[in-house]
Design an enzyme around this catalytic site. Sequence first.
Site, PDB file in Angstrom:
ATOM      1  N   GLY A  22      -2.056 -31.518  14.126  1.00 55.08           N
ATOM      2  CA  GLY A  22      -3.250 -30.620  14.477  1.00 55.08           C
ATOM      3  C   GLY A  22      -2.962 -29.408  15.484  1.00 55.08           C
ATOM      4  NE  ARG A  29       3.098 -30.159  10.032  1.00 51.53           N
ATOM      5  CZ  ARG A  29       1.918 -30.506   9.962  1.00 51.53           C
ATOM      6  NH1 ARG A  29       1.312 -31.153  11.106  1.00 51.53           N
ATOM      7  NH2 ARG A  29       1.530 -30.760   8.830  1.00 51.53           N
ATOM      8  CG  ASP A  88      -3.932 -26.335  10.327  1.00 53.18           C
ATOM      9  OD1 ASP A  88      -4.700 -26.945   9.881  1.00 53.18           O
ATOM     10  OD2 ASP A  88      -2.923 -26.691  11.136  1.00 53.18           O
TER      11      ASP A  88
HETATM   12  O1  MRU Z   1      -1.232 -32.053   8.944  1.00 52.62           O
HETATM   13  P1  MRU Z   1      -2.165 -32.106  10.137  1.00 52.62           P
HETATM   14  O2  MRU Z   1      -2.735 -33.345  10.593  1.00 52.62           O
HETATM   15  O3  MRU Z   1      -1.578 -31.303  11.207  1.00 52.62           O
HETATM   16  O4  MRU Z   1      -3.146 -31.175   9.868  1.00 52.62           O
HETATM   17  C1  MRU Z   1      -4.547 -30.969  10.842  1.00 52.62           C
HETATM   18  C2  MRU Z   1      -5.546 -29.954  10.193  1.00 52.62           C
HETATM   19  O5  MRU Z   1      -5.594 -29.689   9.236  1.00 52.62           O
HETATM   20  C3  MRU Z   1      -6.684 -29.922  11.238  1.00 52.62           C
HETATM   21  O6  MRU Z   1      -7.804 -29.850  10.460  1.00 52.62           O
HETATM   22  C4  MRU Z   1      -6.502 -28.508  11.863  1.00 52.62           C
HETATM   23  O7  MRU Z   1      -5.024 -28.684  12.446  1.00 52.62           O
HETATM   24  C5  MRU Z   1      -7.451 -28.376  12.863  1.00 52.62           C
HETATM   25  S1  MRU Z   1      -7.274 -29.638  14.397  1.00 52.62           S
HETATM   26  C6  MRU Z   1      -8.472 -29.090  15.673  1.00 52.62           C
END
Ligand code: MRU
Length: 352
Positions: free
Chosen positions: A47, A90, A235
Amino acid sequence: MKVLPFYWKSTHLEILDQRLLPSRVQFIKCKTAEDVAKAIRKMAVRGAPAIGCVAAYGMALAVQPTAKFKPLKSRMGRLKKAASLLKAARPTAVNLAWAVDRVVNTVEGKKTSLFQVMTREAKKIEQEDLAANRAMGRFGARLFKMKKNVVLTHCNAGALATAGHGTALGIIRELWRQKKLKKVFVDETRPYLQGARLTAWELSQEKIPYELITDNMAAHVMKTEKVNGVIVGCDRVAANGDTANKIGTYNLAILARHHKIPFYVAMPFSTLDLKTKTGRDVPIEERSSDEVVKMGNVRIAPKGTKARHPAFDVTPVGLISGFVSERGVFKPRDLLKQVPRKGSSRPPRRAT
Ligand code: MRU
């Protein structure tokens, strides 16, 4: 929510291992920047805002005071190494680099107390994120005028993905608190199942009514279940408003447009990246194909199957009805007007 995604313990960081949810609540003790980078890379913590917060603490851990005095030069070297390690963990979520740079900037020109200064800044980032989430919840809930709203969300943009409240899920929490929510449809979010494992877990803890759907049910549900809003997180939002979020978000935006359902992006300003001009410039993380050909440890495709795993996609700004931020809700065309100009002391224009 009762369980937080991470917490600082004055000498180390405890990170909730989200890979084990919903079966087990277990924390990972991170004593070094390397430990934190590993937890991000392996998605024990995920996230965008949450990885930004933990990376900020990770930076402080790189200059943890030890019994033996380390010369400033070597501490600066360690910081540099930690910054590139954490940033590379990431690539898509801009909050990661944003938080690392912000913490590094606080110690520019400083010779002492680096650890204290950096942990203080990391705490500030955490607290600001929490406050932003709550503000977003209030602004976002105002968009829903009906008494019994049915919303659909994707992935997990909840407490687990932030400092502990949620962006998209923060709005949903607020709707529930105001008794304006009938139900949430939760996309399971293949292949990592953040919807099924994490969003469903958060909602069930607070007894917020939800129904889990597989991603390919979304069109049918929009057509038959009176869904009146889609709310997702992000993101990285490019300067033109194109929005990178969990793979499958783009599909939902197209479906929402077809069904004339508003499609909202919950966006803390820490996720707006003015250096990235358009969605085409967003680096999209490609993860292991193992995560696609297997479900958990169970193989679901024949051995030797080649699979793709882009972890994010980009929703073109034209499909987005509005950005819900901590400064208010605004139309995509007003995105840049919300950013204070360099050198200007004037607050950004008020949003709706
Ligand atoms: O791969 P992830 O689980 O890190 O992806 C998370 C998302 O795509 C969320 O929607 C994004 O980070 C926003 S969290 C407030």
